[in-house]
Design an enzyme around this catalytic site. Sequence first.
Site, PDB file in Angstrom:
ATOM      1  N   PRO A 143      48.833 -10.870   3.730  1.00  0.00           N
ATOM      2  CA  PRO A 143      49.551 -11.243   4.955  1.00  0.00           C
ATOM      3  C   PRO A 143      48.641 -11.853   6.022  1.00  0.00           C
ATOM      4  O   PRO A 143      47.537 -11.368   6.271  1.00  0.00           O
ATOM      5  CB  PRO A 143      50.138  -9.913   5.426  1.00  0.00           C
ATOM      6  N   CYS A 144      49.143 -12.891   6.636  1.00  0.00           N
ATOM      7  CA  CYS A 144      48.365 -13.601   7.649  1.00  0.00           C
ATOM      8  C   CYS A 144      48.858 -13.264   9.041  1.00  0.00           C
ATOM      9  O   CYS A 144      48.380 -13.847  10.004  1.00  0.00           O
ATOM     10  CB  CYS A 144      48.500 -15.097   7.446  1.00  0.00           C
ATOM     11  N   ASN A 145      49.827 -12.390   9.127  1.00  0.00           N
ATOM     12  CA  ASN A 145      50.488 -12.134  10.416  1.00  0.00           C
ATOM     13  C   ASN A 145      49.506 -11.963  11.558  1.00  0.00           C
ATOM     14  O   ASN A 145      49.689 -12.512  12.637  1.00  0.00           O
ATOM     15  CB  ASN A 145      51.335 -10.858  10.334  1.00  0.00           C
ATOM     16  N   LEU A 191      46.442 -12.888  11.692  1.00  0.00           N
ATOM     17  CA  LEU A 191      45.381 -13.892  11.708  1.00  0.00           C
ATOM     18  C   LEU A 191      45.862 -15.217  12.272  1.00  0.00           C
ATOM     19  O   LEU A 191      45.092 -15.983  12.828  1.00  0.00           O
ATOM     20  CB  LEU A 191      44.851 -14.120  10.280  1.00  0.00           C
TER      21      LEU A 191
END
Length: 580
Positions: free
Chosen positions: A539-541, A543
């Site tokens: 997950p990139c949430n 970042l």
Amino acid sequence: MADSDESGSIDWNSEDDREIEEACVVASSSRPRTPEFEPSRAMEIPASGSSAFRIKDQFRKMGFPEAMVVKAIEGNEGRSEEEILDTLLTYSAIGNDNEAERQSRNEMEHSKDNTLIYLSGDDRYPEEKPDQDEIVAVLVEMGYSEDEVLVALQRCGAETPIDELADFIGAAQMVKESDALAAVNEFTQWHNVSSTTTYSRQHKSCNHIEKKRKLLVPIPKNDGREEDMDVMHLPNPMIGYGVPGEPYAISYRTLPEAARGPPYFYYENVALAPKGVWAKISRFLYEVQPEFVDSAYFCAANRKRGYIHNLPISNRFALKPLPPRTIHEALPSTKKWWPSWDKRTKFNCLQTCIGSAKLTERIRKELEKSDMEPPSLVVQQRVLDECRRWNLVWVGKNKVAPLEPDEMEFLLGFPRDHTRGVSRTDRYKALGNTFQVDTVAYHLSVLKDVYPEGMNVLSLFSGIGGAEVALHKVGVPLKNVLSIEISEINRRILRSWWEQTDQKGTLVELDDVQRVTNDILDKWARNFGGFDLIIGGSPCNNLSGSNRVSRDGLEGAHSSLFFDYFRILDHVRSTGGIYQ
DNA sequence: ACGATTATGAGAGGAACG
DNA sequence: CGTTCCTCTCATAATCGT
């Protein structure tokens, strides 16, 4: 790739194997309350069970990533809490060095890894390095740099006579400030695969001895300023080791010993993460340097992503047919209404949210009020800013609109209606989070000849199955796929695709990556005969720059699942990925 | 409860300027 | 060189309507 904000679902049905299913039920959903941590009291740590969860939560409260805690507990079965804490501190030091440790680590790295790129390689792919070594050596002796020679070989072919190669390099050197050439230079420097200081714009100099000496001298990663340590430089243009259609590509690299496959792994996340994140990810993933690629070189939309993988990088091929690379080619119907002053040819990054109807209405009003053709520059600028921000397209006179879900599917390389059947909001969310298929397929294409019988794939954060679709399109048969994805909606989409494409293999879907234990992994690995590829984008949430609320970095609530990727990858690799 | 709609900047990197 | 300007970003949360 995946959403991580769904919880409470305890669906461990494999729907394929009832016997295995039992092994997947690892714990009840209600975790015990966590008492305060008391360091003075040592206690026995059971390998599993409820108190293991309690201990884990205690350490997590102390600020250790969950994956780290799990790993420490599993490696210290039956030992005291202090011993586990010791292990944790060790892990933590590796992931978050202090100065002394950085220093010594760097020295180790350089003595270990700083070899010439053509001197090493993957022994399993002897055809990848034919007798080029000698050619390279000769040309280097003539005063050219390895980079130049390898670029020339890639461009002209391996059978090209040496004098012809020299001509090519000479021509390349004459290219004044060529972007691509500069990029290759920048890229190779940054990748530390070769430390030729600069491309000499002059022709062959007589200092090849000097050059050669320099090649063996490691580039110090910092020059005294400690901030530089964790900064990962992004290549410009962002073409990684190469993209289709671009003349310059790199076919060789040195992988750290500990990183080599099989099993292979492939990790993905946003390129523009907060400072230090990619350095940390790289340290965990066996010091493999990221390959940063913008999917704009594969489709009509920007998508700057970093990929860390241990795949071979020569003889990549692109999916056919090549997707349209401009907005007009991808969406011809918009051409009719596209004003000449909107110069966009590419979309910006496809995200999980779309522009509001209110916004498009404001734009219409603004243009109608302006009542000029073309509108004033001020109006143009305002409209264009919003169009770029929200990826709006022209669908009528003075009317813009966000992309439709099926248009996003197309741009991202998925089959038509891949995400059909779920709510519009969920489609946008899933599509905004997924791989660009053509980009990933290009990287995975090297596996086709290696696994003609197919692969066993461990797919983490599968989302709507970007990895599976990419492998399928590349032509790699999917033998067994263990897919882990938290969103029930996304799992349904993947399973639907699996059935629609008439896959011969077995698809097993699990939900929560945090609860995939070593036992479960071993069980499935035995059942499948080992995993050949571990692939996923965590997950990139926390970042992404789009997150205005909780851009907390790698330790964020969702993005910290990276440590589960590492935990699982490390376990599978430590077992060799092979089970009998 | 679910789906749809909407408003909500910081932060980093690069280009352009001197 | 430093400075300023410009551009872009796998999103969250509150709210509304059904």
